[in-house]
Design a protein around this motif. Structure first.
Motif, mmCIF file in Angstrom:
data_model
loop_
_atom_site.group_PDB
_atom_site.id
_atom_site.type_symbol
_atom_site.label_atom_id
_atom_site.label_comp_id
_atom_site.label_asym_id
_atom_site.label_seq_id
_atom_site.Cartn_x
_atom_site.Cartn_y
_atom_site.Cartn_z
ATOM 1 N N GLY A 194 -54.590 51.400 -12.448
ATOM 2 C CA GLY A 194 -54.970 52.694 -12.988
ATOM 3 C C GLY A 194 -55.521 52.578 -14.395
ATOM 4 N N VAL A 195 -56.198 53.635 -14.832
ATOM 5 C CA VAL A 195 -56.751 53.660 -16.182
ATOM 6 C C VAL A 195 -55.642 53.529 -17.225
ATOM 7 N N ALA A 196 -54.492 54.170 -16.963
ATOM 8 C CA ALA A 196 -53.376 54.091 -17.915
ATOM 9 C C ALA A 196 -52.903 52.648 -18.092
ATOM 10 N N THR A 197 -52.905 51.869 -17.004
ATOM 11 C CA THR A 197 -52.491 50.462 -17.095
ATOM 12 C C THR A 197 -53.471 49.662 -17.941
ATOM 13 N N VAL A 198 -54.772 49.886 -17.735
ATOM 14 C CA VAL A 198 -55.780 49.202 -18.564
ATOM 15 C C VAL A 198 -55.591 49.564 -20.026
ATOM 16 N N SER A 199 -55.347 50.845 -20.308
ATOM 17 C CA SER A 199 -55.121 51.282 -21.686
ATOM 18 C C SER A 199 -53.929 50.568 -22.299
ATOM 19 N N ARG A 200 -52.825 50.461 -21.524
ATOM 20 C CA ARG A 200 -51.636 49.780 -22.036
ATOM 21 C C ARG A 200 -51.917 48.323 -22.356
ATOM 22 N N VAL A 201 -52.593 47.632 -21.435
ATOM 23 C CA VAL A 201 -52.869 46.212 -21.635
ATOM 24 C C VAL A 201 -53.750 45.996 -22.866
ATOM 25 N N LEU A 202 -54.834 46.774 -22.978
ATOM 26 C CA LEU A 202 -55.796 46.553 -24.054
ATOM 27 C C LEU A 202 -55.293 47.030 -25.411
ATOM 28 N N SER A 203 -54.251 47.896 -25.402
ATOM 29 C CA SER A 203 -53.695 48.330 -26.686
ATOM 30 C C SER A 203 -52.388 47.609 -26.997
ATOM 31 N N GLY A 204 -52.076 46.555 -26.216
ATOM 32 C CA GLY A 204 -50.901 45.740 -26.500
ATOM 33 C C GLY A 204 -49.610 46.280 -25.947
ATOM 34 N N GLY A 205 -49.684 47.192 -24.981
ATOM 35 C CA GLY A 205 -48.482 47.792 -24.420
ATOM 36 C C GLY A 205 -47.855 46.951 -23.322
ATOM 37 N N SER A 206 -46.865 47.541 -22.654
ATOM 38 C CA SER A 206 -46.100 46.803 -21.648
ATOM 39 C C SER A 206 -46.874 46.681 -20.342
ATOM 40 N N GLU A 238 -44.684 57.335 -20.517
ATOM 41 C CA GLU A 238 -45.486 56.129 -20.289
ATOM 42 C C GLU A 238 -46.967 56.466 -20.170
ATOM 43 N N THR A 239 -47.278 57.639 -19.631
ATOM 44 C CA THR A 239 -48.667 58.070 -19.518
ATOM 45 C C THR A 239 -49.296 58.262 -20.891
ATOM 46 N N TRP A 240 -48.485 58.725 -21.837
ATOM 47 C CA TRP A 240 -49.004 59.102 -23.152
ATOM 48 C C TRP A 240 -48.911 58.005 -24.199
ATOM 49 N N SER A 241 -48.094 56.985 -23.952
ATOM 50 C CA SER A 241 -47.924 55.915 -24.947
ATOM 51 C C SER A 241 -49.230 55.221 -25.338
ATOM 52 N N PRO A 242 -50.143 54.900 -24.391
ATOM 53 C CA PRO A 242 -51.379 54.206 -24.792
ATOM 54 C C PRO A 242 -52.211 54.989 -25.808
ATOM 55 N N ALA A 243 -52.328 56.297 -25.632
ATOM 56 C CA ALA A 243 -53.112 57.113 -26.559
ATOM 57 C C ALA A 243 -52.493 57.100 -27.948
ATOM 58 N N ILE A 244 -51.165 57.179 -28.004
ATOM 59 C CA ILE A 244 -50.485 57.223 -29.294
ATOM 60 C C ILE A 244 -50.566 55.863 -29.982
ATOM 61 N N ARG A 245 -50.414 54.777 -29.199
ATOM 62 C CA ARG A 245 -50.561 53.435 -29.786
ATOM 63 C C ARG A 245 -51.980 53.187 -30.287
ATOM 64 N N ALA A 246 -52.962 53.807 -29.638
ATOM 65 C CA ALA A 246 -54.357 53.623 -30.030
ATOM 66 C C ALA A 246 -54.709 54.398 -31.291
ATOM 67 N N SER A 270 -39.296 59.723 -18.426
ATOM 68 C CA SER A 270 -39.688 58.708 -17.447
ATOM 69 C C SER A 270 -39.615 59.351 -16.077
ATOM 70 N N PRO A 271 -40.306 58.797 -15.079
ATOM 71 C CA PRO A 271 -40.266 59.397 -13.749
ATOM 72 C C PRO A 271 -38.874 59.475 -13.171
ATOM 73 N N SER A 293 -31.498 51.717 -19.266
ATOM 74 C CA SER A 293 -32.153 50.450 -18.987
ATOM 75 C C SER A 293 -33.091 50.086 -20.119
ATOM 76 N N GLN A 294 -33.187 48.805 -20.452
ATOM 77 C CA GLN A 294 -34.091 48.365 -21.503
ATOM 78 C C GLN A 294 -35.536 48.621 -21.126
ATOM 79 N N ALA A 295 -35.814 48.794 -19.844
ATOM 80 C CA ALA A 295 -37.192 49.019 -19.400
ATOM 81 C C ALA A 295 -37.623 50.470 -19.592
ATOM 82 N N GLN A 296 -36.644 51.375 -19.862
ATOM 83 C CA GLN A 296 -37.002 52.780 -20.013
ATOM 84 C C GLN A 296 -37.794 52.986 -21.299
ATOM 85 N N PRO A 297 -38.893 53.749 -21.253
ATOM 86 C CA PRO A 297 -39.634 54.029 -22.459
ATOM 87 C C PRO A 297 -38.836 54.929 -23.396
ATOM 88 N N ARG A 298 -39.059 54.783 -24.701
ATOM 89 C CA ARG A 298 -38.394 55.642 -25.660
ATOM 90 C C ARG A 298 -39.055 57.007 -25.646
#
Length: 360
Positions: free
Chosen positions: A17-29, A130-138, A152-153, A181-186
């Motif tokens: 998904g686009v959100a996954t690409v955003s996470r990868v390119l902005s250094g996310g999980s 998780e959907t919104w983290s890439p935009a905020i990191r960017a 989280s879902p 869980s440590q995997a849960q987003p803040r």
């Protein structure tokens, strides 16, 4: 001239998904295999991700984005009017998008806005943190309006909503009953402009109780966890779970939920509809089933929209200031240079008309 690759091209080629690409390119999980695949496709397509981050941090492009679930919903139209009025006075263009209350569609729109270097965004969120983290990191400045994203879902909506209500009242959130869980987003630390759902729902339930109603139902929809939690709190334990029902957001789904509620629980005497689409559905379903309002069933609707006064009888509503909410959100996002803006909670008002009567 050869067309430049977009973030959507990378997502499609990598099968993510686009959100996954955003996470990868902005250094996310992301998992190592997913990260490797996305980076390889980005290099193959000669995709330059500067619009995802560096441009946003280095320069302000002007303009803002506005994402709402449904442009045909009267309340979101009012909110958009407020945003556009404030933006117009500041000479700012607005890029408007409709998410359809679909987190995947929302993620696509966020990615496209990032590509266009839109650096400020007002949104009625549909996705989770998780959907919104890439935009905020960017580096995008985000203001949420009307509601907040789920953490989280897998979060318990009732627990999440209760936390929101406590924060709105200035109280510390209760500690989790089990280790997270440590995997849960803040939780996202993002300013918001919200209506005081808790006070509005509580006032409506007290009004219906004062008329003698005891079997009061709640008709809810997407993103209404805070209103559901407020309703549960207002009616008190034990809550009759059969009287708390949900539609998925569409008008057909809202009508099916309202009709099913009336038919499965003929003993109910009052309904609180969580939004104007749900209120419309309740009116139509009652009419189809020959239920008289308010003689057979009393009805309170969240949102005051023009047609509410034109009903027969006119609807009692919990009014929230949609246009003011949009205007205040635009003010916050326009003034967000330097100090982080504070969240705003706007008052609601119970407007009593003819759709509620004493329980017989």
């Amino acid at each position: 001239m050869e067309k430049r690759a977009t973030i959507k091209d990378v997502a499609e080629a990598a099968g993510v998904g686009v959100a996954t690409v955003s996470r990868v390119l902005s250094g996310g999980s992301a998992s190592p295999s997913t990260r490797e695949r996305v980076l390889a496709v980005a290099a193959q397509l000669d995709y330059r991700p500067s619009a995802l981050g560096r441009n946003l941090r280095q320069r302000r492009t002007g303009g803002m984005g506005l994402l709402v679930p449904d442009l045909t919903d009267t309340f979101y139209g009012q909110l958009a009017e407020g945003v556009l009025a404030c933006a117009r006075s500041a000479g700012e263009p607005v890029v408007l998008g409709s998410t359809g209350d679909d987190p995947e569609q929302e993620a696509d729109l966020i990615g496209m806005l990032l590509e266009q270097s839109v650096d400020r965004l007002i949104a009625v969120p549909s996705g989770d943190a998780e959907t919104w983290s890439p935009a905020i990191r960017a580096g995008m400045t985000v203001i949420f309006a009307d509601r907040l994203p789920a953490q989280s879902p897998a979060d318990d909506p009732a627990a999440s909503a209760l936390t929101d209500l406590m924060l709105m009242d200035g109280l510390a959130a209760a500690p989790p009953s089990r280790p997270q869980s440590q995997a849960q987003p803040r939780p996202l630390d993002v300013p918001s402009v919200l209506a005081d759902d808790r006070a509005g729902i509580r006032t409506a339930v007290r009004y219906l109780r004062g008329l003698g109603h005891r079997r009061i139902a709640f008709l809810g929809g997407p993103g209404q966890q805070r209103r559901v939690a407020a309703f549960r709190e207002a009616v008190g334990a034990p809550v009759d779970e059969e009287l708390v029902v949900f539609g998925t957001g569409s008008r057909d789904s809202a009508y099916a939920a309202a009709s099913g509620l009336f038919q499965s629980r003929p003993d109910l005497s009052a309904v609180v509809a969580g939004g104007n689409v749900l209120g419309e559905a309740a009116v139509l379903a009652a009419r189809e089933l020959d239920l008289r309002v308010p003689k057979d069933v009393s009805l309170v609707m969240y949102d005051d929209v023009p047609w509410a006064e034109l009903c027969s009888p006119p609807l009692t509503v919990i009014a929230q200031p949609g246009r003011d909410m949009g205007y205040r959100a635009a003010e916050l996002v326009l003034r967000s240079g330097g100090r982080r803006p504070r969240s705003v909670v706007l008052p609601t008002e119970l407007i009593i008309r003819g759709s509620c009567g004493p329980h017989r």
